[in-house]
Scaffold this motif. Sequence first.
Motif, mmCIF file in Angstrom:
data_model
loop_
_atom_site.group_PDB
_atom_site.id
_atom_site.type_symbol
_atom_site.label_atom_id
_atom_site.label_comp_id
_atom_site.label_asym_id
_atom_site.label_seq_id
_atom_site.Cartn_x
_atom_site.Cartn_y
_atom_site.Cartn_z
ATOM 1 N N ARG A 1 0.733 -1.377 0.125
ATOM 2 C CA ARG A 1 0.062 -0.042 -0.079
ATOM 3 C C ARG A 1 0.992 1.401 0.050
ATOM 4 O O ARG A 1 0.369 2.474 -0.134
ATOM 5 N N ASN A 2 2.225 1.039 0.174
ATOM 6 C CA ASN A 2 2.968 2.210 0.154
ATOM 7 C C ASN A 2 4.350 1.850 -0.658
ATOM 8 O O ASN A 2 4.010 1.023 -1.500
ATOM 9 N N GLU A 3 5.297 2.440 -0.492
ATOM 10 C CA GLU A 3 6.632 2.158 -1.267
ATOM 11 C C GLU A 3 7.116 1.010 -0.752
ATOM 12 O O GLU A 3 7.057 0.491 0.254
ATOM 13 N N VAL A 4 8.194 0.705 -1.777
ATOM 14 C CA VAL A 4 9.071 -0.636 -1.493
ATOM 15 C C VAL A 4 10.407 -0.070 -1.389
ATOM 16 O O VAL A 4 10.726 0.777 -2.424
ATOM 17 N N ARG A 5 11.030 -0.371 -0.383
ATOM 18 C CA ARG A 5 12.509 0.250 -0.111
ATOM 19 C C ARG A 5 13.515 -1.057 -0.383
ATOM 20 O O ARG A 5 13.256 -1.901 0.236
ATOM 21 N N THR A 6 14.537 -0.624 -0.833
ATOM 22 C CA THR A 6 15.655 -1.590 -0.880
ATOM 23 C C THR A 6 16.909 -0.771 -0.438
ATOM 24 O O THR A 6 17.254 0.330 -0.544
ATOM 25 N N GLY A 7 18.089 -1.673 -0.121
ATOM 26 C CA GLY A 7 19.417 -1.254 0.234
ATOM 27 C C GLY A 7 19.449 -0.812 1.713
ATOM 28 O O GLY A 7 20.625 -0.088 1.849
ATOM 29 N N GLY A 8 18.801 -1.090 2.567
ATOM 30 C CA GLY A 8 18.584 -0.654 3.790
ATOM 31 C C GLY A 8 19.548 -1.295 4.641
ATOM 32 O O GLY A 8 19.915 -2.734 4.332
ATOM 33 N N THR A 9 19.748 -0.846 5.914
ATOM 34 C CA THR A 9 20.582 -1.664 6.822
ATOM 35 C C THR A 9 20.271 -1.622 8.144
ATOM 36 O O THR A 9 19.105 -0.897 8.447
ATOM 37 N N PRO A 10 20.760 -2.326 9.292
ATOM 38 C CA PRO A 10 20.124 -2.171 10.471
ATOM 39 C C PRO A 10 20.037 -0.878 11.144
ATOM 40 O O PRO A 10 19.112 -0.668 11.983
ATOM 41 N N SER A 11 20.832 0.036 10.619
ATOM 42 C CA SER A 11 20.703 1.321 10.963
ATOM 43 C C SER A 11 20.219 2.516 10.090
ATOM 44 O O SER A 11 19.933 3.618 10.294
ATOM 45 N N THR A 12 19.781 2.025 8.842
ATOM 46 C CA THR A 12 19.527 3.157 7.698
ATOM 47 C C THR A 12 18.406 2.439 7.030
ATOM 48 O O THR A 12 18.374 1.360 6.429
ATOM 49 N N ILE A 13 17.359 3.342 6.694
ATOM 50 C CA ILE A 13 16.115 2.886 6.080
ATOM 51 C C ILE A 13 16.465 2.720 4.537
ATOM 52 O O ILE A 13 17.449 3.361 4.105
ATOM 53 N N GLY A 14 15.813 1.902 3.765
ATOM 54 C CA GLY A 14 16.316 1.683 2.305
ATOM 55 C C GLY A 14 15.675 2.796 1.546
ATOM 56 O O GLY A 14 15.204 3.747 1.980
ATOM 57 N N SER A 15 16.079 2.817 0.292
ATOM 58 C CA SER A 15 15.557 3.705 -0.683
ATOM 59 C C SER A 15 14.195 3.388 -1.385
ATOM 60 O O SER A 15 14.153 2.236 -1.656
ATOM 61 N N GLU A 16 13.363 4.450 -1.347
ATOM 62 C CA GLU A 16 12.202 3.986 -1.972
ATOM 63 C C GLU A 16 12.106 4.582 -3.550
ATOM 64 O O GLU A 16 11.200 4.326 -4.085
ATOM 65 N N GLY A 17 13.211 4.891 -4.019
ATOM 66 C CA GLY A 17 13.433 5.217 -5.509
ATOM 67 C C GLY A 17 12.671 6.682 -5.664
ATOM 68 O O GLY A 17 12.225 7.113 -4.926
ATOM 69 N N THR A 18 12.850 7.116 -6.880
ATOM 70 C CA THR A 18 12.379 8.474 -7.415
ATOM 71 C C THR A 18 11.614 8.240 -8.513
ATOM 72 O O THR A 18 11.417 7.213 -9.226
ATOM 73 N N SER A 19 10.744 9.162 -8.892
ATOM 74 C CA SER A 19 9.773 9.139 -9.955
ATOM 75 C C SER A 19 10.360 8.993 -11.219
ATOM 76 O O SER A 19 11.519 9.353 -11.599
ATOM 77 N N GLY A 20 9.934 8.081 -11.919
ATOM 78 C CA GLY A 20 10.597 7.634 -13.448
ATOM 79 C C GLY A 20 11.406 6.436 -13.116
ATOM 80 O O GLY A 20 11.960 6.011 -14.437
ATOM 81 N N GLN A 21 12.202 5.910 -12.271
ATOM 82 C CA GLN A 21 12.868 4.971 -12.025
ATOM 83 C C GLN A 21 12.002 3.709 -12.029
ATOM 84 O O GLN A 21 10.894 3.592 -11.677
ATOM 85 N N ILE A 22 12.629 2.543 -12.279
ATOM 86 C CA ILE A 22 12.246 1.009 -12.317
ATOM 87 C C ILE A 22 12.909 0.320 -11.608
ATOM 88 O O ILE A 22 14.083 0.518 -11.116
ATOM 89 N N PHE A 23 12.224 -0.844 -10.940
ATOM 90 C CA PHE A 23 12.884 -1.945 -9.941
ATOM 91 C C PHE A 23 13.487 -2.689 -10.838
ATOM 92 O O PHE A 23 12.827 -3.323 -11.714
#
Length: 260
Positions: A39-61
Amino acid sequence: MKNIYITLVFLAVVCKGQVGINTNTPAKTLDVNGTLNVRNEVRTGGTPSTIGSEGTSGQIFTVASATSDTWKTFQIANGTGSLSLFYLNTVKDNVGIQFTQSGSTGIYTMDAPYSASSWTYISGASDSFVVTRTDNKSKAILSFQTTVQIARPSGLSWSTGSASYACGIFLEKDGAAGVLKAVRNDVVRGIPGSYRVYNLNVTLDALAAGSYVVKAACTNRNLGSGSSLSVLGIGRAVDTSNLNSAMSQSTLTTSMLQTY
């Protein structure tokens, strides 16, 4: 007395730290046997202390490696609304056309319908494509190339001859008759067997959704007369002493772009 309802979701947790939903044999850290609704964004590349990236407009997974997925920015061709290449093809013709007398030297009008009495299609120089976008911003880029040669008719003895001609691109939409969308005239002159390469490039803008056919056609203009008459070959060798069908062939390349 209040009724208490408890909904149970089949959840399997194994000792390796893998979690399975609707499966008791999870193959990955989280294994979902069914559909997934985010229901919201998918985030990748996170670590135990840093939240992952949700990407920007126009990018693809995209899959970055066997163990890492990420967001990727793709370079889109600049254009109205950002255009992307949807179709690319080249067709060839080794037959061509031969003319043995002069035709009309008049002018040509854009969007005029094809007339077999004035033009001759190069049979293999034809291609088709489909536009699916309905924003009328799609375009097609066409490149036609052929070889034009003159020859001396049997019984004549001229040492230098010439012939003028024209080639054009006709466009058919949804089965309708072809209309002229590009044209350029030229001349070839010299000793018998002289030839030159002819090019015609055109961009068709603001194409509406539909099925299209593009065709190359040529016509004879002034081939001379009497003792100065020339034979004209377009996409065809009419004097094989220094030209053959492979060297004289015609090609038509179509690139079709639509909004991204």
